[in-house]
Design an enzyme around this catalytic site. Sequence first.
Site, PDB file in Angstrom:
ATOM      1  CG  PHE A   7      -2.357  -0.958   0.802  1.00  0.00           C
ATOM      2  CD1 PHE A   7      -3.059  -0.973   0.575  1.00  0.00           C
ATOM      3  CD2 PHE A   7      -1.777  -2.418   1.253  1.00  0.00           C
ATOM      4  CE1 PHE A   7      -4.583  -1.726  -0.053  1.00  0.00           C
ATOM      5  CE2 PHE A   7      -3.126  -3.355   1.488  1.00  0.00           C
ATOM      6  CZ  PHE A   7      -4.078  -2.921   0.414  1.00  0.00           C
ATOM      7  CD  GLU A   8       1.309   6.340   2.313  1.00  0.00           C
ATOM      8  OE1 GLU A   8       0.966   7.588   1.664  1.00  0.00           O
ATOM      9  OE2 GLU A   8       0.369   6.017   3.697  1.00  0.00           O
ATOM     10  CD  GLN A   9       7.860  -1.615   0.167  1.00  0.00           C
ATOM     11  OE1 GLN A   9       6.632  -1.881  -0.533  1.00  0.00           O
ATOM     12  NE2 GLN A   9       8.649  -1.771   0.092  1.00  0.00           N
TER      13      GLN A   9
END
Length: 546
Positions: A376-378
Site C-alpha cells: 500500500f504505502e511503502q
Amino acid sequence: MIQNPILKGFNPDPSICRVGEDYYIATSTFEWYPGVQIFHSKDLVNWSLIKRPLDRASQLDMRGNPDSCGIWAPCLSHADGQFWLVYTDVKRLDGSFKDAHNYIVTAPSIEGPWSEPIYANSSGFDPSLFHDDDGRKWFINMKWNHRSDAKWAHKANPAFDGILCQEFDPKVGKLVGEIANIFAGSDLGLTEAPHLFKRDEYYYLTTAEGGTGYQHAVTLARSKSINGPYELHPNKHVMTAVQNPESPIQRVGHGQIVDTPTGETYHTFLCGRPLELNSAAKKRNCPLGRETGIAKCEWRDDGWLYLANGKMVPDIEEIAPFYVKGTAKNKTISYAFANELPIDFQWLRTPEPDRIFTMTGNALRLIGRESIGSWFEQSLVARRQEHLRFHATTTIEFEPKDYQENAGLLAYYNRHKFHFLTLTHDPEIGRCLSILSCSGDWPECRLSYPLDQDIALDGQKEVELGLIIEADLLQFYWRTSDDWQAIGPKLDAAVLSDEGGRGEHASFTGNFVGLAAFDLSGRAATADFKSFTYDPQCAAITTGEN
C-alpha cells in the site's frame, strides 16, 4: 551495430511505433510508479528514457496490488495526429481471477499532456489498439477464462481463451459492436500479447505463446479479414530460443513489428539473459529481469516474415538501418538528489509520492511509512539493476529512536525477495546497522537476520552504505571514514530474479537497487539520503584490503 538487449534491466513487453524518423518503445512497469516506460531513438541503436505517462491517481492507483500486478503489456501507437497508449492494471495474480482492467489514454506529443483514461474492458490483459487504413480502430486483448478447473482440464492452458477483437469508437469513447474471438493460438498455448498490423491484402497478428519463461515464443498468423480465420506461419513461430539452450538470449517472445522509413522491417522481443548457476541441475536465473531486444527481419516470397539471420533465435548483434556509433552503456552515474527525483528512479504503487518522499534541495528525504513488505504505502525509491556486476553507494543521515524505525540501502525484487542494509536502533546498543533479508520465503515472507551482531554507531551523523553485486552474490559495506568495511556474509543475489523462489511464472519483474525507510510506530520518522552512485565500472567501493 545494434547490441541486444537494447533496453537493459527490467524492461519487458516492448511495444514499438515509429513517427517519421523517431522510434518509441513502451515497456511494462508492473507495480512500479509512475506507470509505463517510454524510450526514444532515432536509429534503433541508442535509446533514452523520456517519459512515464501514467503519473496521477485518476490514471493509475496500484495501492493494494500484489507483487507482479499493475501495468502489464502496454501498447503505444500514433494515429490521427496523436499518440495512443493502451494499458492494463492487473489487480490480482494468484488464484482463478485476474481482474484486469484495460484503459486508453492519448496525448498530442509523447511528453503529453496525457489524457484522462477511457475505460475499455476487463475481459483479459495485454490490450492493443490497431488503426486500420479505412479509419476504423480495433481493440484486441487476450481473453482470460477463470473456469480453469477440472471441468476444463481437457483443454490445454484453459485460462488462455483466445484473442478478442472489438471495434473502438473514439467519438463516443467506448467499444462498440460485436466481440469476436479471432484466434485460438497454436498448440504451444498460453496465447497472449496480440498486435495487429496490415501489409498488402493481409492482416497479420503477432502474439506471444508458451508463457514468459523458457518456452516463450513469438507466433505469427494472418488473414484477409480482421476477424479471421487466421492461418499460422509455416514455422508457427517467428522467434523462440527453446531449441537453443546455448544462446545467451533466452525467454524470447512478446514483441511488435516496426518498419523503417526506407522499408526495412524489425521486430522487438522480450528476453532474459540467464546465469548458469548449476549446470547439472540446469538451474538458470535472470537477475536483470526481462529485457527488450530487437531483431532485423525480412519478408520472403511466400508473404511471411522471417528473421534475417535465417534462424529462430535472435542474435546479440543485429544490423542497424544505417551506420551509427552506440553510446557507452557502462558509465558510472552519480545522483545528487537536488530538486527533482532523477528519471531513473521509481517508487511502488502509490500515486501520492509526497507522502513517502520529498526533495529538500540537497537530499532525498524518505518518510517512514509501512513495512518493507507493504502493498500500500511503502517508502522505497530505487532504480533498475542493469548490469550483472556493479557497485552502489549512498550517504544517509538518520536518527532512529526505536527498532521500528529503519532506513538504508537495499536490493529489492519484491516483498519476499530482498536484502536490506538498514540503519536502526537497538535497545541495548543504540543507533546501529543491521541487515534484513527475505530470500524467496513465499507466502510467509519471514525475515532473516544475516548479521550475527548489529554494529553500533558511535555518534557519527552521516554514514555511507554500499553494496557490490557480482552475478549471484551480494556483499554489503559501510564506512564513516576512508576505508569501506564489509558487513555481514555474502548473500544470495540469484534469488533477486524472476526464477528465484517460486519460478519465472510466479513473478516476472526485475531487481532494483535503491533506498528505503519504514516506521512501524506511525511517527513517520524521516531519513535524508545525500547522494546515490550506481557504478558498473565497480570503482566506487575500495576497501583497505584492495
